[in-house]
Design an enzyme around this catalytic site. Structure first.
Site, PDB file in Angstrom:
ATOM      1  N   THR A 123       0.717  -1.380   0.074  1.00  0.00           N
ATOM      2  CA  THR A 123      -0.024   0.026   0.046  1.00  0.00           C
ATOM      3  C   THR A 123       0.795   1.288   0.170  1.00  0.00           C
ATOM      4  OG1 THR A 123      -1.398   1.400   1.460  1.00  0.00           O
ATOM      5  CG2 THR A 123      -0.056  -0.467   2.557  1.00  0.00           C
ATOM      6  N   GLU A 181       0.192   3.576   1.940  1.00  0.00           N
ATOM      7  CA  GLU A 181       0.305   4.056   3.183  1.00  0.00           C
ATOM      8  C   GLU A 181       1.760   3.821   3.821  1.00  0.00           C
ATOM      9  OE1 GLU A 181      -1.621   5.097   6.156  1.00  0.00           O
ATOM     10  OE2 GLU A 181      -2.779   6.133   4.458  1.00  0.00           O
ATOM     11  N   TYR A 202      -1.048   0.326  10.859  1.00  0.00           N
ATOM     12  CA  TYR A 202      -1.367  -0.346   9.493  1.00  0.00           C
ATOM     13  C   TYR A 202      -0.130  -0.093   8.754  1.00  0.00           C
ATOM     14  CZ  TYR A 202      -3.239  -0.826   5.023  1.00  0.00           C
ATOM     15  OH  TYR A 202      -3.599  -1.352   3.641  1.00  0.00           O
ATOM     16  N   LYS A 249       2.099  -3.273   6.865  1.00  0.00           N
ATOM     17  CA  LYS A 249       2.301  -3.490   5.558  1.00  0.00           C
ATOM     18  C   LYS A 249       3.545  -3.481   5.147  1.00  0.00           C
ATOM     19  CE  LYS A 249      -2.089  -4.137   3.994  1.00  0.00           C
ATOM     20  NZ  LYS A 249      -2.382  -5.295   3.028  1.00  0.00           N
TER      21      LYS A 249
HETATM   22  P1  NAP Z   1     -11.083  -4.890   2.896  1.00  0.00           P
HETATM   23  O1  NAP Z   1     -12.349  -4.652   2.150  1.00  0.00           O
HETATM   24  O2  NAP Z   1     -10.942  -4.348   4.213  1.00  0.00           O
HETATM   25  O3  NAP Z   1     -11.036  -6.471   2.666  1.00  0.00           O
HETATM   26  C1  NAP Z   1      -9.978  -7.111   3.620  1.00  0.00           C
HETATM   27  C2  NAP Z   1     -10.538  -8.890   4.034  1.00  0.00           C
HETATM   28  O4  NAP Z   1      -9.624  -9.213   4.596  1.00  0.00           O
HETATM   29  C3  NAP Z   1     -12.043  -8.715   4.552  1.00  0.00           C
HETATM   30  O5  NAP Z   1     -12.721  -9.656   3.583  1.00  0.00           O
HETATM   31  C4  NAP Z   1     -11.763  -9.406   5.610  1.00  0.00           C
HETATM   32  O6  NAP Z   1     -12.589 -10.449   6.106  1.00  0.00           O
HETATM   33  C5  NAP Z   1     -10.343  -9.953   5.342  1.00  0.00           C
HETATM   34  N1  NAP Z   1      -9.611 -10.674   6.942  1.00  0.00           N
HETATM   35  C6  NAP Z   1      -9.359  -9.587   7.798  1.00  0.00           C
HETATM   36  N2  NAP Z   1      -8.639 -10.165   9.016  1.00  0.00           N
HETATM   37  C7  NAP Z   1      -8.828 -11.587   8.398  1.00  0.00           C
HETATM   38  C8  NAP Z   1      -8.130 -12.774   8.841  1.00  0.00           C
HETATM   39  N3  NAP Z   1      -7.727 -12.791  10.129  1.00  0.00           N
HETATM   40  N4  NAP Z   1      -8.281 -14.005   8.204  1.00  0.00           N
HETATM   41  C9  NAP Z   1      -8.907 -13.928   7.217  1.00  0.00           C
HETATM   42  N5  NAP Z   1      -9.120 -12.858   6.509  1.00  0.00           N
HETATM   43  C10 NAP Z   1      -9.271 -11.772   7.154  1.00  0.00           C
HETATM   44  O7  NAP Z   1      -9.873  -4.556   1.973  1.00  0.00           O
HETATM   45  P2  NAP Z   1      -9.735  -4.129   0.531  1.00  0.00           P
HETATM   46  O8  NAP Z   1     -10.029  -2.574   0.272  1.00  0.00           O
HETATM   47  O9  NAP Z   1     -10.148  -5.139  -0.578  1.00  0.00           O
HETATM   48  O10 NAP Z   1      -8.202  -4.264   0.000  1.00  0.00           O
HETATM   49  C11 NAP Z   1      -7.516  -5.493  -0.129  1.00  0.00           C
HETATM   50  C12 NAP Z   1      -6.143  -5.448   0.286  1.00  0.00           C
HETATM   51  O11 NAP Z   1      -5.431  -4.423  -0.356  1.00  0.00           O
HETATM   52  C13 NAP Z   1      -6.002  -5.127   1.944  1.00  0.00           C
HETATM   53  O12 NAP Z   1      -4.831  -6.014   2.408  1.00  0.00           O
HETATM   54  C14 NAP Z   1      -5.755  -3.934   1.969  1.00  0.00           C
HETATM   55  O13 NAP Z   1      -4.716  -3.409   3.150  1.00  0.00           O
HETATM   56  C15 NAP Z   1      -5.117  -3.638   0.610  1.00  0.00           C
HETATM   57  N6  NAP Z   1      -4.840  -2.201   0.038  1.00  0.00           N
HETATM   58  C16 NAP Z   1      -6.226  -1.577  -0.116  1.00  0.00           C
HETATM   59  C17 NAP Z   1      -6.090  -0.323  -0.908  1.00  0.00           C
HETATM   60  C18 NAP Z   1      -7.275   0.454  -1.193  1.00  0.00           C
HETATM   61  O14 NAP Z   1      -7.424   1.516  -1.212  1.00  0.00           O
HETATM   62  N7  NAP Z   1      -8.577  -0.549  -1.042  1.00  0.00           N
HETATM   63  C19 NAP Z   1      -4.954   0.200  -1.259  1.00  0.00           C
HETATM   64  C20 NAP Z   1      -3.772  -0.496  -0.859  1.00  0.00           C
HETATM   65  C21 NAP Z   1      -3.723  -1.727  -0.306  1.00  0.00           C
HETATM   66  P3  NAP Z   1     -13.970 -10.076   6.648  1.00  0.00           P
HETATM   67  O15 NAP Z   1     -14.774  -9.958   5.318  1.00  0.00           O
HETATM   68  O16 NAP Z   1     -14.456 -11.431   7.308  1.00  0.00           O
HETATM   69  O17 NAP Z   1     -14.007  -8.994   7.597  1.00  0.00           O
HETATM   70  O1  G4F Z   2     -10.778   6.294   3.404  1.00  0.00           O
HETATM   71  P1  G4F Z   2      -9.942   6.094   4.461  1.00  0.00           P
HETATM   72  O2  G4F Z   2     -10.197   5.655   5.951  1.00  0.00           O
HETATM   73  O3  G4F Z   2      -8.308   5.552   3.784  1.00  0.00           O
HETATM   74  P2  G4F Z   2      -7.087   5.522   3.966  1.00  0.00           P
HETATM   75  O4  G4F Z   2      -6.675   6.051   5.399  1.00  0.00           O
HETATM   76  O5  G4F Z   2      -6.229   6.506   2.977  1.00  0.00           O
HETATM   77  O6  G4F Z   2      -6.761   4.036   3.768  1.00  0.00           O
HETATM   78  C1  G4F Z   2      -6.995   3.361   2.651  1.00  0.00           C
HETATM   79  O7  G4F Z   2      -6.206   3.435   1.731  1.00  0.00           O
HETATM   80  C2  G4F Z   2      -4.860   3.071   1.739  1.00  0.00           C
HETATM   81  C3  G4F Z   2      -3.891   3.102   0.399  1.00  0.00           C
HETATM   82  O8  G4F Z   2      -3.535   4.523   0.652  1.00  0.00           O
HETATM   83  C4  G4F Z   2      -4.776   1.423   2.229  1.00  0.00           C
HETATM   84  F1  G4F Z   2      -3.881   0.803   2.151  1.00  0.00           F
HETATM   85  C5  G4F Z   2      -6.089   1.428   3.319  1.00  0.00           C
HETATM   86  O9  G4F Z   2      -6.072  -0.081   3.488  1.00  0.00           O
HETATM   87  C6  G4F Z   2      -7.203   1.888   2.988  1.00  0.00           C
HETATM   88  O10 G4F Z   2      -8.012   1.335   1.953  1.00  0.00           O
HETATM   89  O11 G4F Z   2      -9.381   7.784   4.907  1.00  0.00           O
HETATM   90  C7  G4F Z   2      -8.787   8.627   3.717  1.00  0.00           C
HETATM   91  C8  G4F Z   2      -8.595   9.922   4.210  1.00  0.00           C
HETATM   92  C9  G4F Z   2      -7.710  10.034   5.765  1.00  0.00           C
HETATM   93  O12 G4F Z   2      -7.033  10.943   5.666  1.00  0.00           O
HETATM   94  C10 G4F Z   2      -8.860  10.105   6.785  1.00  0.00           C
HETATM   95  O13 G4F Z   2      -8.244  10.963   7.949  1.00  0.00           O
HETATM   96  O14 G4F Z   2      -9.963  10.485   4.790  1.00  0.00           O
HETATM   97  C11 G4F Z   2      -9.874  11.104   6.215  1.00  0.00           C
HETATM   98  N1  G4F Z   2     -11.030  11.132   6.787  1.00  0.00           N
HETATM   99  C12 G4F Z   2     -11.560  12.255   6.991  1.00  0.00           C
HETATM  100  N2  G4F Z   2     -13.004  11.992   7.624  1.00  0.00           N
HETATM  101  C13 G4F Z   2     -11.825  10.022   7.221  1.00  0.00           C
HETATM  102  C14 G4F Z   2     -12.933  10.669   7.588  1.00  0.00           C
HETATM  103  N3  G4F Z   2     -11.559   8.769   6.939  1.00  0.00           N
HETATM  104  C15 G4F Z   2     -12.651   7.789   7.330  1.00  0.00           C
HETATM  105  N4  G4F Z   2     -12.345   6.703   7.496  1.00  0.00           N
HETATM  106  N5  G4F Z   2     -13.736   8.420   8.151  1.00  0.00           N
HETATM  107  C16 G4F Z   2     -13.977   9.674   8.126  1.00  0.00           C
HETATM  108  O15 G4F Z   2     -14.956  10.098   8.755  1.00  0.00           O
END
Ligand code: NAP
Ligand code: G4F
Length: 348
Positions: free
Chosen positions: A129, A131, A157, A161
């Protein structure tokens, strides 16, 4: 014979997009769902109904035995490790579990592949990520973070990662495994969890339009993110895995936008123009026409430390993988609000 892919985190946002993509490409798709979810459990049934073509496997990322069994039985050609505790804000509240699942969980999957004797044949993808970069001024290149940028994670986190990133690289170097990371910037969409800011906004906009909610409360409005569409990013994951040589790639849009901009565009989709008034915790987003406060700040959503700005440079992925995003920022906001308007309207 069809290739076999195993996806951990199948029930998450990216899991659903990737399963669909791989199924369409002719893969036999297996999806890991948490061990305690029996087949009679609604979550299991919901996932199965949504993706009838996926063979669900019960396992937890903390359970090496279950993961090893899964590898021995399935012998996947490709493993996509998407499972994680992925909410940055939550990781401050539960850093130990985040380290266990998001960090050491990666090692469990890699070890399961090795214990099953598959390290020379099974390819491994780690969901790394942006992050990990941290968004601090000193390490931020003008055109955005690249594969060469330095890391400075700002949350439990991000730290977990970074362990996952390095242990993946380590297995590549130690055992000659095809073990790679996609360093992905934020990607969103209609499957995004409601705890993430973009979906929280798109759901609130739909609910406010339908008279089901009065106001949207947010935390840090100044943060900027490089937001793309999750459907485009899973195509990038697959392309990273099809390279002759294992390597790590940044996937990003090369644009960054603030939370305010996301709010403005989202409300605009329902015909509302937002005007910002006040500063700091007193800032509000007001409906220009009616003067009604629709957005306010709740400090409960602030984090102990923040990644202020994320911007990625996808040049290498574009050149070497031929990867290109299809959905731009306004398109993403539109797609999410339209989806949530329909979804909210269909609820009682
Ligand atoms: P997500 O919607 O939070 O999905 C994560 C999944 O991991 C969920 O289905 C959760 O299961 C499962 N999980 C959590 N703990 C577990 C455990 N102990 N054993 C088995 N499964 C478990 O995340 P996403 O947005 O699809 O992202 C996919 C991956 O990419 C993650 O690793 C995230 O950190 C990474 N990532 C995401 C972004 C982004 O912007 N979306 C960017 C960079 C990297 P449950 O459904 O049961 O809760
Ligand atoms: O949507 P967020 O929670 O995503 P964040 O922290 O960027 O993380 C996501 O992207 C990462 C990749 O860069 C992934 F690795 C990670 O697993 C996840 O998918 O927050 C985005 C921004 C932050 O700066 C947060 O402080 O939005 C700001 N924010 C402001 N108000 C909020 C809120 N975030 C959340 N979740 N809820 C709020 O009410």
């Amino acid at each position: 014979m069809a290739k076999r892919a195993l996806i951990t985190g199948i029930a998450g946002q990216d899991g659903g997009h990737l399963a669909k993509l791989l199924h369409e490409k002719g893969y036999e798709v297996y999806g890991v769902i948490r061990g305690q979810l029996e087949s009679s459990h609604p979550r299991y049934q919901q996932t199965q109904n949504e993706m009838p073509y996926v063979k669900l496997v019960l396992a937890d990322l903390l359970d090496l035995a279950a993961l090893t069994r899964a590898m021995q039985e399935i012998k996947p050609d490709e493993v996509y490790n998407l499972a994680a505790i992925s909410h940055v804000g939550y990781s401050f509240k539960d850093p130990i579990m985040t380290a266990d699942v998001t960090g050491k969980g990666v090692l469990n999957v890699l070890e399961a592949i090795r214990l099953a004797g598959l390290e020379k044949t099974t390819k491994f993808y780690q969901a790394s990520t942006s992050e990990m970069f941290g968004g601090l001024d000193y390490n931020r290149p003008e055109k955005g973070y690249t594969e060469e940028s330095s890391f400075h994670p700002r949350s439990p986190y991000g730290v977990a990662k970074l362990y996952g990133f390095w242990i993946t690289k380590n297995y590549r170097e130690n055992y000659g495994m095809f073990a790679v990371s996609g360093i992905l910037f934020n990607h969103e969409g209609e499957r995004r969890g409601p705890e993430f800011v973009t979906r929280k906004i798109s759901q609130a906009v739909a609910r406010i339009k339908l008279g089901k909610q009065d106001r949207l409360e947010l935390g840090n409005m100044d943060a900027k993110r490089d937001w793309g569409y999750a459907g485009d990013y899973v195509e990038g994951m697959w392309r990273i895995m099809q390279q002759d040589k294992p390597d790590d790639y940044v996937l990003a849009t090369g644009e960054t936008h603030s939370i305010r901009e996301f709010c403005e565009l989202a409300f605009k989709e329902t015909g509302v123009d937002i005007e910002w008034q006040g500063t700091g915790v007193k800032e509000t987003g007001v409906d220009k026409k009616t003067g009604k406060v629709l957005i306010s700040i709740n400090p409960d959503f602030f984090r102990p430390s923040e990644v202020d700005l994320l911007l990625g440079d996808p040049t290498r992925a574009e050149k070497e993988l031929g990867w290109e995003r299809q959905v731009d920022f306004p398109g993403l906001v539109k797609l999410m609000v339209e989806h949530d308007l329909k979804e909210e309207a269909s609820k009682a």
